[in-house]
Motif scaffolding. Structure first.
Motif: not given
Length: 339
Positions: A290-305, A327-336
């Motif tokens: 619940e804490t991370i969800q509002p911040l998710r757009a600020q994270f490039q990676c979420l790391v863990g076990k 990067a940013d979960n935006v499909d660069t090739m799809g954009f191209m």
């Protein structure tokens, strides 16, 4: 160039770079890049090159990546303006690959921080595939482009939006990465987490800058494992950042932890300064989500076990992205291909 020729060209580039890296032919350019930007140590440059060779220029991986798209041999080239960042070595290479392998042309305004290395790889690419020379242009000012990809800070991204917003675009701002600590991590886990934090001195958006730890967590085992990175203090730019931030913490009487080369401060902010790391406590993994969800757009990676559902990347893998890790979960090739 046909699609198969473009794929073969990048594969051949990987072979050529691996050979030259092994025999020392690139040492002069690596030294030059380091002299121009002291953050780009020879070790970090070689690490970046090795990852590009292994993950970006492998023919099997290129084919796997492109199998999700419908590329055409008769594609009419679009001119793509590119403003890459310069925070870590060759950070704009993935965008360049997307532009060129999709059959488009790159108009590049290089970062002064990463000029030498980008020019080096493109020169090597043209050497193995001269047909690309017509699709690469270096400029001081972007003009006459059909679309744009620009990466910068939160401040510069607002300027990019203002100037380039009317064109098809991908505009990227600051991102950070976070690691979730359960409390039962092994020494190997912390060894790998150290790679996510300290590689490239923590300057990349894929570097972990934030830790989420259980309430009452004891950092002693983590700090002990991180001692293998104490050589970072030999880099004067890193050391200056450590000294500056430590002075601020002491002057403002801000509570913090200090292992002699890294400062840990409790803060909910995902972004931390060089030589510092933020952390926040959580009570349960459900509450953490619940804490991370509002911040998710600020994270490039979420790391863990690796076996936990909340983490997207296992410890130690943030700096080894694959071609399909956009990067940013935006499909660069799809954009191209959608232009």
């Amino acid at each position: 160039m046909l699609i198969k020729d473009r794929i073969q060209a990048f594969s051949n580039l990987g072979t050529a770079l691996a050979e030259k890296l092994a025999n020392g032919s690139l040492d002069g350019e690596i030294t030059r890049a380091y002299n121009e930007n002291k953050w780009f140590t020879p070790e970090n440059i070689q690490f970046a090159l090795q990852n590009i060779i292994k993950n970006y220029l492998d023919e099997e991986k290129i084919n796997k990546w492109l199998s999700a798209y419908s590329l055409k041999d008769n594609h009419v080239p679009q001119k793509i303006g590119l403003v890459p960042a310069g925070n870590i070595p060759l950070v704009g290479w993935h965008d360049i690959m997307c532009i060129l392998i999709s059959g488009n042309a790159a108009q590049i305004k290089l970062s002064t921080k990463d000029k030498t290395l980008t020019e080096l790889l493109l020169k090597e690419l043209v050497a193995v595939a001269p047909g690309f020379v017509r699709h690469i242009e270096y400029v001081n000012q972007l003009k006459g482009f059909d679309a744009i990809i620009a990466t910068g800070s939160n401040n510069t991204s607002r300027y990019f939006e203002y100037y380039f917003g009317k064109y098809p675009h991908i505009i990227r701002a600051n991102r950070n990465s976070a690691a979730i600590i359960e409390g039962n991590e092994t020494g190997e886990d912390f060894h790998n987490l150290g790679k996510d934090i300290f590689t490239y001195f923590g300057l990349g958006c894929r570097n972990v800058s934030m830790l989420y730890v259980p309430v009452g967590y004891n950092f002693e085992k983590m700090f002990t494992a991180f001692n293998e990175w104490d050589w970072l203090f030999n880099n004067f730019k890193y050391r200056n950042n450590y000294d500056y931030n430590k002075s601020l913490y002491l002057l403002n009487k801000e509570p913090h932890l200090d292992n002699g080369f890294l400062l840990l401060k409790e803060s909910p902010q995902p972004a931390s300064a060089v030589a510092t790391l933020h952390y926040a406590y959580y009570t349960t993994l459900e509450q953490l989500q619940e804490t991370i969800q509002p911040l998710r757009a600020q994270f490039q990676c979420l790391v863990g076990k690796q076996d936990m559902s909340y983490s997207e990347i296992p410890f130690g893998k943030t700096q080894e992205p694959e071609l399909w890790d956009y990067a940013d979960n935006v499909d660069t090739m799809g954009f191209m291909l959608g232009l």
